[in-house]
Design an enzyme around this catalytic site. Structure first.
Site, PDB file in Angstrom:
ATOM      1  N   SER A 123       0.819  -1.212   0.000  1.00 39.16           N
ATOM      2  CA  SER A 123       0.000   0.000   0.000  1.00 39.16           C
ATOM      3  C   SER A 123       0.847   1.254   0.000  1.00 39.16           C
ATOM      4  CB  SER A 123      -0.957   0.006   1.192  1.00 39.16           C
ATOM      5  OG  SER A 123      -0.345  -0.485   2.335  1.00 39.16           O
ATOM      6  N   HIS A 144      -3.318  -3.404  -5.812  1.00 41.19           N
ATOM      7  CA  HIS A 144      -3.591  -2.877  -4.474  1.00 41.19           C
ATOM      8  C   HIS A 144      -5.074  -3.038  -4.149  1.00 41.19           C
ATOM      9  CE1 HIS A 144      -3.835   0.651  -1.486  1.00 41.19           C
ATOM     10  NE2 HIS A 144      -3.392  -0.418  -0.875  1.00 41.19           N
ATOM     11  N   GLU A 156      -6.430  -0.961  -7.237  1.00 43.81           N
ATOM     12  CA  GLU A 156      -5.524  -0.085  -7.977  1.00 43.81           C
ATOM     13  C   GLU A 156      -4.473  -0.966  -8.657  1.00 43.81           C
ATOM     14  OE1 GLU A 156      -5.669   3.987  -5.277  1.00 43.81           O
ATOM     15  OE2 GLU A 156      -4.227   2.444  -4.741  1.00 43.81           O
ATOM     16  N   ASN A 194      -4.843   6.793  -1.484  1.00 40.83           N
ATOM     17  CA  ASN A 194      -4.108   7.287  -0.317  1.00 40.83           C
ATOM     18  C   ASN A 194      -3.442   8.627  -0.579  1.00 40.83           C
ATOM     19  OD1 ASN A 194      -4.748   5.401   1.595  1.00 40.83           O
ATOM     20  ND2 ASN A 194      -3.100   4.005   1.015  1.00 40.83           N
TER      21      ASN A 194
END
Ligand SMILES: NC(=O)c1ccc[n+]([C@@H]2O[C@H](COP(=O)([O-])OP(=O)(O)OC[C@H]3O[C@@H](n4cnc5c(N)ncnc54)[C@H](O)[C@@H]3O)[C@@H](O)[C@H]2O)c1
Length: 520
Positions: A123, A144, A156, A194
């Site tokens: 991540s 991800h 992702e 993120n």
């Protein structure tokens, strides 16, 4: 490389939270899955737990008993890397440690066929760095998944520097075959979700540091006016202040201390104090034995009388209410007579849009300038109404008043908004208020990512809606009529010239080209 065949054997390495979830996804999609963990018995325990989960899904009618049995039969715990020979795909979900992941992939290269796809679920590490040093770094891609992997639709697909383009396509096809919605991005710090979500937490923490509002009020305003599913403080208490700070720090460090991603002293203090959130019983809020926050009461104004009649001063179509225009209809429906009066320019003086209030102040929607610096009021005191994501349905609004605003004006503004049936929070001054400031920052981050070619606009919007539950993709927000994110950001940059609020160059490119952000 060749596309991953339906039913081809899949390896999942790491049988923790994510690995177990990914194994379940692959098994339900029809692949025989070999699950490996370095801890003795961890893979076997994970398979047993997954079989129980499949049974429970069947009992609740979510899948048939045959489907549960077939998926369970496809799950096998293995004990050695060599047991993974013949797998067409390996998804790695081991500890978040670059050296551990590199060593694992180097080992795997000696076991699996040259045509196997190697995926990392990292991540925060660079997919480029994970792949470097391998004999065939071109077949390493980021996949991800989000937690819980079996329920979150988003994946992702992360393209490292060396990833071969067909490998990205194969990973996208695989994610789709696994009933996921893939978005593609480069191996940029934080990937899409993120990265773009950073300001959601960072702005909230800064607003508390600046004294704009307390955490409970920021949370309530972002939930009830901004339509975000959870406020930033309750959300970080849920995932852990330490976990959230680690992600912030990682993005900040990987961008060589770009001020845009600087963590806050506010959050560092919480972590230093061991106030990590729900898991320690105390974070931003204190939690009782039932897990309820005991001190999360937002500041809400008591009922105030609304003026019986207000005039919305309009000049050349400008009312002072764009994003918040529907609130005027709700105020009218609440029994206040709302009249619109078109004003003319007088002796070169531009008339003031908005609603004149008893006591001499004007009420208008925030346009980026803090209330005391407002020039839309022509030198008069103002009360600024923060944005709501959907002014037809919001249940709370936030107001902020200039320092010279008479209390009687502020009370009238509160009563007027309450007539629309919404709770009202009076908060301190901030360029853009709470919602507009947060949204402007999310839009800027998303636009910047697209402008740098890290992901497409469409993928960024999809990722943010599926990955975070935001009410709208940030680029879609940025294109809504009345939303002037660059203007809000420029005012923030004037107030805090640290570089945090610098505007993405893509805004200017879009304006010069006369095109929408999503078209560039
Ligand atoms: N937890 C999340 O919300 C989340 C979300 C997305 C991605 N990730 C990423 O997924 C990965 C795993 O995270 P997690 O939360 O499942 O961690 P976890 O601690 O629950 O599980 C990791 C597992 O890997 C095993 N392991 C460690 N080194 C190993 C090795 N060399 N070979 C085989 N097994 C090994 C551990 O014994 C453990 O069972 C990390 O890279 C993390 O960043 C986590």
């Amino acid at each position: 490389m060749s596309p991953v065949r339906e039913g081809a054997p899949v390896a999942v390495v790491g049988a923790g939270t994510m690995g177990a979830g990914i194994a379940l996804v692959a098994a339900r999609a029809g692949h025989p899955v070999r699950l490996l963990d370095v801890r003795p018995d961890a893979a076997r325990a994970a398979v047993a737990e997954l079989v129980a989960r499949l049974d429970s899904l069947a009992e609740r009618g979510r899948i048939t008993a045959d489907q549960a049995r077939a998926a369970a039969e496809r799950l096998t715990a293995v004990a050695r890397t060599t047991d993974l020979a013949g797998c067409a795909v390996v998804v790695e979900a081991v500890a978040e440690d670059l050296a551990v992941k590199r060593a694992l992939f180097a080992d795997l290269e000696t076991v699996v066929d040259a045509g196997a796809l190697l995926a990392t679920n990292t991540s925060s590490l660079s997919v480029t760095a994970v792949a470097s040093g391998l004999r065939h770094p071109g077949r390493v891609v980021g996949l991800h998944f989000f937690n819980p992997a079996d329920r979150m639709r988003l994946v992702e697909v992360v393209r490292g520097e060396a990833t071969d383009p067909p490998v990205v396509d194969d990973a996208v096809d695989l994610a789709r075959a696994w009933d996921k919605t893939p978005v593609v991005c480069t191996s940029t710090p934080g990937f899409v979700v993120n990265r773009v979500a950073r300001p959601y937490y960072g702005e909230a923490q800064r607003m508390v540091e600046e004294g704009v509002a307390d955490p409970a009020t920021v949370d309530a305003v972002l939930r009830e006016a901004g339509a975000f599913p959870l406020g930033p403080f309750e959300l970080t208490d849920l995932v852990g202040q330490d976990v959230n700070l680690a992600v912030s720090r990682s993005v900040w460090e990987q961008t060589f201390h770009d001020p845009r991603y600087a963590p806050t002293v506010f959050q560092q203090r919480l972590v230093d104090a061991g106030r990590l959130g729900r898991k320690t019983g105390r974070g931003v809020y204190a939690y009782d034995a039932m897990g309820r926050a005991c001190d999360a009461t937002p500041s809400t104004e008591p009922p105030r009388p609304a003026p019986a009649h207000v005039v919305v001063q309009t000049f050349e179509g400008r009312t002072g209410f764009d994003v918040m225009a529907p609130l005027l209809d709700r105020i009218a429906a609440g029994g206040v007579v709302v009249e619109r009066v078109e004003l003319d320019e007088q002796d070169g003086d531009l008339p003031t849009p908005g609603i004149p209030l008893p006591g001499g102040a004007h009420l208008l929607e925030t346009y980026g300038v803090a209330a005391s610096g407002s020039y839309a009021s022509d030198g008069r005191p103002v009360v600024l109404l923060d944005w709501a994501h959907d002014a037809t349905t919001c249940t709370r609004v936030a107001l902020s008043a200039s320092a010279d605003c008479p209390p009687v004006s502020l009370a009238a503004a509160v009563g007027l908004c309450q007539a629309a049936g919404v709770a009202v929070s009076v908060v301190g001054e901030s360029p853009g208020g709470i919602v507009a400031r947060t949204v402007a920052m999310l839009v800027n981050e998303a636009v910047d990512l697209v402008g740098r070619g890290e992901a497409t606009a469409e993928d960024v919007d999809v990722a943010m809606i599926l990955g975070t539950g935001y009410p709208s993709g940030p680029l879609e927000w940025g294109e809504r009529p009345g939303v002037d994110a660059p203007f809000v950001l420029e005012r923030l940059h004037e107030a805090f010239p640290t570089g945090r609020y610098r505007l993405s160059p893509l805004f200017e490119r879009a304006e010069r080209a006369g095109r929408l952000l999503r078209e560039l």
